[in-house]
Design a protein around this motif. Structure first.
Motif, PDB file in Angstrom:
ATOM      1  N   CYS A  42       0.843  -1.209   0.000  1.00  0.00           N
ATOM      2  CA  CYS A  42       0.000   0.000   0.000  1.00  0.00           C
ATOM      3  C   CYS A  42       0.871   1.249   0.000  1.00  0.00           C
ATOM      4  O   CYS A  42       0.597   2.215  -0.727  1.00  0.00           O
ATOM      5  CB  CYS A  42      -0.886   0.045   1.245  1.00  0.00           C
ATOM      6  SG  CYS A  42      -2.083  -1.275   1.343  1.00  0.00           S
ATOM      7  N   LEU A  43       1.904   1.236   0.818  1.00  0.00           N
ATOM      8  CA  LEU A  43       2.770   2.418   0.942  1.00  0.00           C
ATOM      9  C   LEU A  43       3.513   2.689  -0.367  1.00  0.00           C
ATOM     10  O   LEU A  43       3.640   3.835  -0.796  1.00  0.00           O
ATOM     11  CB  LEU A  43       3.768   2.214   2.089  1.00  0.00           C
ATOM     12  CG  LEU A  43       3.122   2.085   3.479  1.00  0.00           C
ATOM     13  CD1 LEU A  43       4.131   1.603   4.502  1.00  0.00           C
ATOM     14  CD2 LEU A  43       2.507   3.411   3.924  1.00  0.00           C
TER      15      LEU A  43
ATOM     16  N   GLY B 116       2.415   6.393   8.636  1.00  0.00           N
ATOM     17  CA  GLY B 116       2.104   7.658   9.316  1.00  0.00           C
ATOM     18  C   GLY B 116       3.070   8.760   8.906  1.00  0.00           C
ATOM     19  O   GLY B 116       3.428   8.876   7.738  1.00  0.00           O
ATOM     20  N   LYS B 117       3.475   9.545   9.908  1.00  0.00           N
ATOM     21  CA  LYS B 117       4.344  10.689   9.633  1.00  0.00           C
ATOM     22  C   LYS B 117       5.779  10.261   9.348  1.00  0.00           C
ATOM     23  O   LYS B 117       6.330   9.414  10.046  1.00  0.00           O
ATOM     24  CB  LYS B 117       4.362  11.597  10.869  1.00  0.00           C
ATOM     25  CG  LYS B 117       3.393  12.758  10.783  1.00  0.00           C
ATOM     26  CD  LYS B 117       3.627  13.680  11.957  1.00  0.00           C
ATOM     27  CE  LYS B 117       2.423  14.570  12.147  1.00  0.00           C
ATOM     28  NZ  LYS B 117       2.362  15.141  13.489  1.00  0.00           N
ATOM     29  N   ASN B 118       6.402  10.893   8.366  1.00  0.00           N
ATOM     30  CA  ASN B 118       7.827  10.704   8.080  1.00  0.00           C
ATOM     31  C   ASN B 118       8.271   9.239   8.129  1.00  0.00           C
ATOM     32  O   ASN B 118       9.080   8.831   8.967  1.00  0.00           O
ATOM     33  CB  ASN B 118       8.673  11.541   9.041  1.00  0.00           C
ATOM     34  CG  ASN B 118       8.344  13.019   8.882  1.00  0.00           C
ATOM     35  OD1 ASN B 118       7.735  13.617   9.773  1.00  0.00           O
ATOM     36  ND2 ASN B 118       8.681  13.602   7.741  1.00  0.00           N
ATOM     37  N   ILE B 119       7.722   8.505   7.175  1.00  0.00           N
ATOM     38  CA  ILE B 119       7.953   7.066   7.134  1.00  0.00           C
ATOM     39  C   ILE B 119       9.435   6.727   6.922  1.00  0.00           C
ATOM     40  O   ILE B 119      10.080   7.262   6.022  1.00  0.00           O
ATOM     41  CB  ILE B 119       7.071   6.451   6.019  1.00  0.00           C
ATOM     42  CG1 ILE B 119       5.609   6.562   6.451  1.00  0.00           C
ATOM     43  CG2 ILE B 119       7.453   5.016   5.719  1.00  0.00           C
ATOM     44  CD1 ILE B 119       4.596   6.298   5.364  1.00  0.00           C
TER      45      ILE B 119
ATOM     46  N   SER C  74      11.867   9.502   6.365  1.00  0.00           N
ATOM     47  CA  SER C  74      11.898  10.248   5.103  1.00  0.00           C
ATOM     48  C   SER C  74      10.883  11.398   5.130  1.00  0.00           C
ATOM     49  O   SER C  74      10.236  11.647   6.150  1.00  0.00           O
ATOM     50  CB  SER C  74      11.555   9.319   3.946  1.00  0.00           C
ATOM     51  OG  SER C  74      10.159   9.040   3.972  1.00  0.00           O
ATOM     52  N   ARG C  75      10.717  12.068   3.988  1.00  0.00           N
ATOM     53  CA  ARG C  75       9.712  13.121   3.878  1.00  0.00           C
ATOM     54  C   ARG C  75       8.327  12.539   3.577  1.00  0.00           C
ATOM     55  O   ARG C  75       7.345  13.265   3.547  1.00  0.00           O
ATOM     56  CB  ARG C  75      10.086  14.080   2.730  1.00  0.00           C
ATOM     57  CG  ARG C  75      11.399  14.804   2.921  1.00  0.00           C
ATOM     58  CD  ARG C  75      11.642  15.763   1.759  1.00  0.00           C
ATOM     59  NE  ARG C  75      11.692  15.044   0.487  1.00  0.00           N
ATOM     60  CZ  ARG C  75      11.040  15.401  -0.622  1.00  0.00           C
ATOM     61  NH1 ARG C  75      10.262  16.468  -0.628  1.00  0.00           N
ATOM     62  NH2 ARG C  75      11.166  14.711  -1.742  1.00  0.00           N
ATOM     63  N   PHE C  76       8.290  11.258   3.285  1.00  0.00           N
ATOM     64  CA  PHE C  76       7.045  10.600   2.879  1.00  0.00           C
ATOM     65  C   PHE C  76       6.143  10.322   4.092  1.00  0.00           C
ATOM     66  O   PHE C  76       6.572   9.707   5.061  1.00  0.00           O
ATOM     67  CB  PHE C  76       7.398   9.293   2.169  1.00  0.00           C
ATOM     68  CG  PHE C  76       6.225   8.434   1.781  1.00  0.00           C
ATOM     69  CD1 PHE C  76       5.163   8.953   1.042  1.00  0.00           C
ATOM     70  CD2 PHE C  76       6.194   7.080   2.124  1.00  0.00           C
ATOM     71  CE1 PHE C  76       4.096   8.142   0.671  1.00  0.00           C
ATOM     72  CE2 PHE C  76       5.132   6.265   1.748  1.00  0.00           C
ATOM     73  CZ  PHE C  76       4.088   6.805   1.027  1.00  0.00           C
ATOM     74  N   SER C  77       4.912  10.827   4.033  1.00  0.00           N
ATOM     75  CA  SER C  77       3.959  10.624   5.128  1.00  0.00           C
ATOM     76  C   SER C  77       2.618  10.202   4.555  1.00  0.00           C
ATOM     77  O   SER C  77       2.099  10.859   3.646  1.00  0.00           O
ATOM     78  CB  SER C  77       3.747  11.925   5.908  1.00  0.00           C
ATOM     79  OG  SER C  77       4.958  12.353   6.490  1.00  0.00           O
ATOM     80  N   VAL C  78       2.062   9.138   5.091  1.00  0.00           N
ATOM     81  CA  VAL C  78       0.723   8.734   4.649  1.00  0.00           C
ATOM     82  C   VAL C  78       0.056   7.881   5.728  1.00  0.00           C
ATOM     83  O   VAL C  78       0.732   7.132   6.440  1.00  0.00           O
ATOM     84  CB  VAL C  78       0.788   7.995   3.284  1.00  0.00           C
ATOM     85  CG1 VAL C  78       1.332   6.594   3.432  1.00  0.00           C
ATOM     86  CG2 VAL C  78      -0.569   7.979   2.589  1.00  0.00           C
ATOM     87  N   ASP C  79      -1.243   8.071   5.883  1.00  0.00           N
ATOM     88  CA  ASP C  79      -2.006   7.260   6.830  1.00  0.00           C
ATOM     89  C   ASP C  79      -2.651   6.089   6.113  1.00  0.00           C
ATOM     90  O   ASP C  79      -3.086   6.218   4.962  1.00  0.00           O
ATOM     91  CB  ASP C  79      -3.143   8.089   7.443  1.00  0.00           C
ATOM     92  CG  ASP C  79      -2.673   8.963   8.599  1.00  0.00           C
ATOM     93  OD1 ASP C  79      -1.747   8.544   9.322  1.00  0.00           O
ATOM     94  OD2 ASP C  79      -3.234  10.063   8.775  1.00  0.00           O
ATOM     95  N   ILE C  80      -2.728   4.970   6.796  1.00  0.00           N
ATOM     96  CA  ILE C  80      -3.536   3.850   6.309  1.00  0.00           C
ATOM     97  C   ILE C  80      -4.673   3.649   7.314  1.00  0.00           C
ATOM     98  O   ILE C  80      -4.427   3.454   8.510  1.00  0.00           O
ATOM     99  CB  ILE C  80      -2.711   2.552   6.181  1.00  0.00           C
ATOM    100  CG1 ILE C  80      -1.596   2.727   5.151  1.00  0.00           C
ATOM    101  CG2 ILE C  80      -3.623   1.385   5.784  1.00  0.00           C
ATOM    102  CD1 ILE C  80      -0.706   1.508   4.970  1.00  0.00           C
TER     103      ILE C  80
END
Lengths: 204, 463
Positions: free
Chosen positions: B118-119, B159-162, B165-171
């Motif tokens: 998903c990420l 979540g935040k700063n995976i 890194s700068r990549f952030s996303v919620d599942i």
């Protein structure tokens, strides 16, 4: 007939906050109500409507579409015997027939002691282990008449209490996210641009 | 070939394992095991590259969608309109096609692999939130995915700063409440918006353009996403080295019914044939009691049936389609010579009639008609007129020639897939598919079951 308890309202607000629009929480909150009371009461649907910003009729409209929601009490254990193709090829009809006799109920009925409700379900995604059934959505595979009787004995004696929660509880684990880890849901209307990390460069 | 007590149904073999490599461990669903077996390394590699680069890798691998339609995931991601934000990922874990189960195993046995997939998809396609929709009845899958998400959030993988890194996303873990039609992607979106799960009319509601909350939305199947971590670690070249050019990689297939060793197998895509699967030593090892094979459903309950004549077809859409059926969701249901064909068709048609959402009249009414007429025939109360009536009802759901297999015995040549349809989604045609197949390939069994009407000559008045 009950509205959601204080503890469940707190949980409901936590769930609602995960979605860009609160109405997306309708089905999870209906499950929460069913977990609380064993079925979904009218009062609970009114309460859910207040929480997600829908009328109680809209909540009922959604709820009534889905097989898992019950609007009157059912047994502590809901036994769903699969009757679709692969299970039918391997004796599901005979198993259902046996179950009706063993429990002295027809499909959809509940035993006199209020413990077991029997239903025929459609494909439960365990087709290689046919015939299969679920008790409160926990599987039993390659069920025979004998293992069915044993299951009923075990349920009556409370021997499966540890494995099988009472009807209404599906998953016993909830998603829990610490406040400092969550990105947070934003209403789509409040988002104008792509995510800041989506800028053509690598993120690491 | 090994089976594991902790993963009932799954059978491993001496073949490449892209999505089931951890099924051998009884604790395969824990973060600890996942990390010890190369977990989140695909994501790490992805985050070190640009999103476009990752997207290209997936495109180059031609990862076919495993939900039923077989549309390449990389191409699907590219269909979102430019400049329209936000975009969402909706994961279709509402697996309920008769005969199918692979997504349930993937969620129960390796939830972190799905999360990582998903990420990677969110990163490559610029998707700002992910909703993981699991079928309501799958209690254990929900528990395993919830636990895995909680672990992954706490450890910095979601979540935040995976991974720093700068990549952030919620599942967001979401779950259904029992409705087959919600597996259709626009119905899934309706359900996720808190509504009755009825499919939307397409066009304009192609999710990639107008999806969740009216925003561009990618809907991907669980197994499709589960392929991505391996793909990112090993590269598109290694992925396409398995299987064929048009059907690369592996796919999970559940074989059930009258075989000696029913099971869920991860097979090599494109080359494995139905004969391998039904009779091969490493697969099902033949028909139960060494009986004769009568018919099989090659791609889930919605697929037109095949007979022994089609056994040598491989798992390759470009060959199965012209032969009159589809590969669908990776489910083969096998019927031996003892099978009561009209009754078997009834169990499938009853399913689709029951699961019709009621939006389209041909499906709502037609499905129920088919079920009632079939029940009548199975109960010995049908007449020969009922057989034509079945076909007539089918014609109102799917006008024109309906796909079916060839039969040298009956002198039939194949009618290729797909069909035309008078409904928004595939539930209506799916109610008809088993009836049509059964009646086309085994008409004599129906004829033996029905009363032949005798025409009474009208010669005068009764009195």
């Amino acid at each position: 007939m009950a509205r959601l308890t204080e503890e469940n309202v707190r949980l409901a607000r936590e769930i609602i906050a995960r979605y860009p629009r609160s109405r997306s929480a309708t089905i999870p909150l209906l499950h929460l109500a069913q977990q609380q009371d064993g079925y979904v009461s009218n009062d609970a649907m009114v309460h859910i409507g207040e929480l997600v910003g829908a009328t109680s009729a809209e909540v009922f409209g959604t709820a009534s579409f889905y097989e898992m929601f019950k609007f009157e009490p059912v047994g502590k254990y809901l036994v769903n015997i699969c009757g679709t193709m692969s299970c039918a090829l391997l004796g599901a009809d005979e198993l259902i027939h046996h179950a009706e006799h063993a429990l002295d109920v027809k499909l959809g009925g509940t035993t006199d002691d209020g413990l077991i409700t029997l239903e025929r379900a459609e494909c439960q995604a365990a087709c290689t282990e046919a015939p299969c059934l679920q008790v409160n959505y926990r599987y039993r595979f390659r069920v025979t008449n004998e293992s069915f009787d044993q299951l009923v004995d075990d349920l009556r004696a409370g021997r499966l209490d540890g494995e099988i929660p009472p009807h209404g509880t599906v998953a016993r684990v909830r998603q829990r996210v610490a406040a400092d880890r969550v990105v947070g849901a934003v209403a789509p209307a409040d988002v104008a641009d792509g995510p800041s990390w989506f800028d053509g460069k690598a993120a690491l | 070939m090994t089976s594991y007590p902790h993963a009932p149904g799954f059978i491993a073999g001496d073949r490449p394992q892209i999505v089931t490599s951890r099924f051998q461990y009884d604790d395969s669903f824990t973060l600890e095991r996942y990390l010890a077996t190369g977990g989140y390394q695909g994501l790490k590699k992805a985050l070190g590259r640009t999103p476009t680069d990752v997207h290209d890798e997936v495109k180059n691998a031609t990862v076919l969608g495993r939900g039923g339609a077989g549309f390449p995931a990389g191409t699907k991601w590219g269909l979102t309109p430019q400049g329209k934000w936000p975009r969402y990922l909706v994961v279709n874990g509402d697996e309920s096609e008769p005969g199918t189960y692979k997504d349930r195993l993937l969620m129960e046995r390796d939830p972190h692999q799905l999360i990582e997939g998903c990420l990677i998809a969110c990163y490559a396609a610029g998707l700002s939130q992910c909703f993981l929709y699991i079928r309501g009845e799958m209690a254990v899958a929900q528990e395993r995915v919830a636990t895995a998400l909680n672990e992954a959030y706490a450890a910095g993988y979601v979540g935040k700063n995976i991974m720093g890194s700068r990549f952030s996303v919620d599942i967001v873990l979401h779950w259904g409440a029992g409705a087959y039609v919600v597996g259709e992607e626009t119905a899934l979106i309706e359900s996720l918006e808190g509504n009755r799960g009825m499919p939307r009319l397409k066009p304009p509601y192609f999710p990639a353009a107008i999806g969740l909350y009216g925003q561009p939305t990618i809907v991907n199947n669980v197994e499709t996403l589960a392929n991505l971590p391996w793909l990112l670690v090993n590269g598109a070249e290694a992925y396409t080295a398995i299987g064929t050019k048009t059907s690369p990689g592996t796919r999970m297939v559940a074989v059930s019914g009258h075989v000696k060793r029913p099971g869920v197998y991860e097979i090599i895509n494109g080359t494995t044939t139905f004969r391998d699967l039904l009779y091969g030593d490493e697969f099902c090892q033949g028909i139960r009691n060494d009986n004769q094979l009568k018919a099989f459903v090659p791609g889930g309950g919605s697929a037109p049936w095949f007979t022994p004549e089609q056994l040598d077809l491989p798992f390759e859409a470009s060959q199965v389609g012209p032969a009159g059926s589809m590969l669908g969701s990776g489910a083969v249901m096998v019927m031996d010579h003892t099978t009561d064909i009209p009754r078997a068709a009834l169990t499938l048609t009853r399913f689709y009639a029951h699961e019709s959402c009621g939006k389209c009249t041909p499906c709502r009414e037609g499905g129920t008609w088919l079920e009632r007429i079939l029940s009548r025939i199975v109960d010995g109360k049908g007449t020969d007129a009922d057989l034509d009536q079945l076909l007539e009802v089918g014609e109102s759901i799917c006008p024109g020639a309906f796909p079916h297999a060839s039969s040298s015995e009956l002198g039939l040549s194949a009618v290729p897939f797909p069909y035309r349809m008078n409904t928004i989604c595939f539930v209506g045609p799916s109610a008809y598919a088993p009836v049509h197949s059964a009646l086309t390939l085994f008409r004599s069994e129906f004829e033996a079951r029905v009363t032949k009407r005798t025409r009474i000559p009208v010669s005068g008045s009764v009195s």
